[in-house]
Motif scaffolding. Structure first.
Motif, mmCIF file in Angstrom:
data_model
loop_
_atom_site.group_PDB
_atom_site.id
_atom_site.type_symbol
_atom_site.label_atom_id
_atom_site.label_comp_id
_atom_site.label_asym_id
_atom_site.label_seq_id
_atom_site.Cartn_x
_atom_site.Cartn_y
_atom_site.Cartn_z
ATOM 1 N N GLU A 100 15.774 1.273 -43.836
ATOM 2 C CA GLU A 100 15.330 1.561 -45.114
ATOM 3 C C GLU A 100 15.837 0.482 -46.376
ATOM 4 N N ALA A 101 17.274 0.001 -45.889
ATOM 5 C CA ALA A 101 17.438 -0.830 -46.844
ATOM 6 C C ALA A 101 16.796 -2.196 -46.938
ATOM 7 N N GLY A 102 16.645 -2.498 -45.650
ATOM 8 C CA GLY A 102 15.720 -3.978 -45.551
ATOM 9 C C GLY A 102 14.144 -3.779 -46.185
ATOM 10 N N GLY A 108 9.849 -9.393 -46.840
ATOM 11 C CA GLY A 108 9.547 -10.736 -46.861
ATOM 12 C C GLY A 108 10.790 -11.450 -47.116
ATOM 13 N N THR A 109 11.795 -10.957 -47.511
ATOM 14 C CA THR A 109 13.186 -11.727 -47.828
ATOM 15 C C THR A 109 13.975 -11.890 -46.661
ATOM 16 N N ALA A 114 16.210 -9.432 -41.938
ATOM 17 C CA ALA A 114 17.229 -9.352 -40.958
ATOM 18 C C ALA A 114 17.935 -7.947 -40.899
ATOM 19 N N LEU A 115 17.794 -7.077 -41.779
ATOM 20 C CA LEU A 115 18.481 -5.849 -41.909
ATOM 21 C C LEU A 115 17.291 -5.046 -41.134
ATOM 22 N N ALA A 265 15.289 -18.478 -40.893
ATOM 23 C CA ALA A 265 15.768 -19.678 -41.957
ATOM 24 C C ALA A 265 17.158 -19.048 -42.575
ATOM 25 N N LYS A 266 18.169 -20.070 -42.407
ATOM 26 C CA LYS A 266 19.339 -19.872 -43.021
ATOM 27 C C LYS A 266 19.244 -20.183 -44.609
#
Length: 311
Positions: A100-102, A108-109, A114-115, A265-266
Motif C-alpha cells: 500500500e505504501a509503495g 514508478g519511483t 522496492a516497497l 537503479a540506485k
C-alpha cells in the motif's frame, strides 16, 4: 430400583473402606501392598513421558503460534469442534502495508517499486509460514496431543483403578488378620469367629484376583509406552523435515528478492547534515593533482643579527 440402591450402598461402603485404609496407611498403623520394582519403573517412565510430552507440546505450540491469544482461541474452537477463523500472519500484514505504501509513493519511483517488491515477498513468506504451521501440526503437535488425551489418560485411569483395587486388597487383609485374632472368643451377632474368618478369606481371594488382573492390564498399557516413544521419534523426524523445507523456501525467496532489489537503479548521492555520515565517494575519473601543480614555498631560517657588525 432395588439393584441401583444396593449398588449405591455397596459403592459407598467400598469408598469408606478405602478412605479408612488410606488413613491407616498414612498413620503407619496398616500395611501396604507394594508393587514390584519392574512395575514401578514402568510407571515412573510413563509419568516422565507424560510430563515432558506436555512441556514439549506447549513449547512447540508457542514457537508455531507466538501469540498466546491466538493459541487460546484455537484451543476453544478445537474444544467446541468448530473451524477457527482464518487469520493473516504478521508477515502478511507487513507485506500488505508495504504494498500500500509503495502504491502511495508511486510504483514508478525507485522507493515505491522496492516497497512493492519487498511487500510481495513478505506476503509469500507469510503464506509459507502458515503452510509450515499446518504441516507441523499434522506431523508433530497433533500426534502428541492425541497421545496425551488418549493413551496417557487411559493409563492414568487404569492406574487409579489399580490403586483402588490395592486399597480393597489391603482392607481385606486387615479384616482377615482381625478375624484370626478373634478365634477362640465368644460368638457375637450370631456369627462365630470361624465363620467371620471364612468370609474374610473369601473376600480376600476375590480382592487378590481383581488386583492381580488390574495390575496385569495396567502393566501391559505401561509397556506400550515404548511403542509410543518410537512413534514420537518418527513424528520428530517429520517435524525436522518440515522445518528444514520451510527454512529452505524462505531462504530461496529472500535470495530472489535480493537479486530483484539489486537490479533497481540506485539513487544519486544525498546531502545529509550529519557530521557522522560518510561523505560520497570520489568519482573514479577524478584525478589527484600532480606534484607540479603545487606552489613551491621556500622556508628560510631566521637570521641572527648578532653575528654581523656594521662597518
Amino acid at each position: 430400583m432395588d439393584f441401583n440402591v444396593k449398588k449405591i450402598v455397596k459403592d459407598a461402603g467400598a469408598a469408606i473402606s478405602r478412605v479408612v485404609q488410606l488413613t491407616e496407611e498414612k498413620l503407619g498403623t496398616s500395611e501396604k501392598t507394594e508393587l514390584d520394582a519392574h512395575f514401578e519403573n514402568l510407571w515412573e517412565r510413563a509419568d516422565t513421558t507424560k510430563s515432558w510430552t506436555e512441556k514439549l507440546l506447549r513449547n512447540t505450540e508457542a514457537v508455531l503460534i507466538p501469540n498466546p491469544g491466538n493459541r487460546i482461541e484455537d484451543f476453544v474452537y478445537q474444544k467446541i469442534e468448530k473451524k477457527r477463523p482464518s487469520r493473516l500472519s504478521n508477515l502478511e500484514y507487513l507485506g500488505l502495508d508495504m504494498i500500500e505504501a509503495g502504491n502511495v509513493f508511486g510504483p514508478g519511483t525507485t522507493y515505491g517499486n522496492a516497497l512493492i517488491k519487498v511487500g510481495l515477498c513478505e506476503q509469500k513468506l507469510g503464506q509459507t509460514e502458515r503452510d509450515f504451521i499446518g504441516s507441523a501440526a499434522i506431523s508433530y503437535t497433533q500426534p502428541l496431543t492425541k497421545f496425551l488425551e488418549g493413551e496417557m489418560k487411559t493409563i492414568s485411569k487404569e492406574k487409579s483403578i489399580l490403586e483402588n483395587k490395592r486399597l480393597d486388597l489391603d482392607a481385606c487383609k486387615n479384616r482377615v488378620r482381625k478375624a484370626r485374632s478373634l478365634l477362640g472368643t465368644q460368638v457375637k451377632d450370631g456369627l462365630s469367629p470361624e465363620a467371620v474368618l471364612d468370609q474374610a478369606e473369601r473376600d480376600l481371594r476375590v480382592a487378590q484376583s481383581e488386583f492381580d488382573r488390574q495390575a496385569e492390564i495396567t502393566k501391559l498399557l505401561l509397556e506400550g509406552v515404548s511403542s509410543s516413544h518410537a512413534a514420537h521419534l518418527r513424528c520428530l523426524q517429520e517435524f525436522v523435515e518440515t522445518q528444514a523445507r520451510f527454512y529452505a523456501q524462505c531462504s530461496s525467496a529472500m535470495t530472489e528478492l535480493q537479486q530483484e532489489l539489486s537490479s533497481i537503479a540506485k539513487p544519486g548521492p544525498v546531502l545529509r547534515i550529519n557530521s557522522e555520515d560518510m561523505e560520497p565517494p570520489v568519482p573514479n575519473n577524478t584525478r589527484a593533482p600532480s606534484p607540479s601543480s603545487f606552489t613551491s614555498v621556500s622556508i628560510m631560517a631566521p637570521v641572527d643579527d648578532s653575528n654581523f657588525s656594521v662597518m
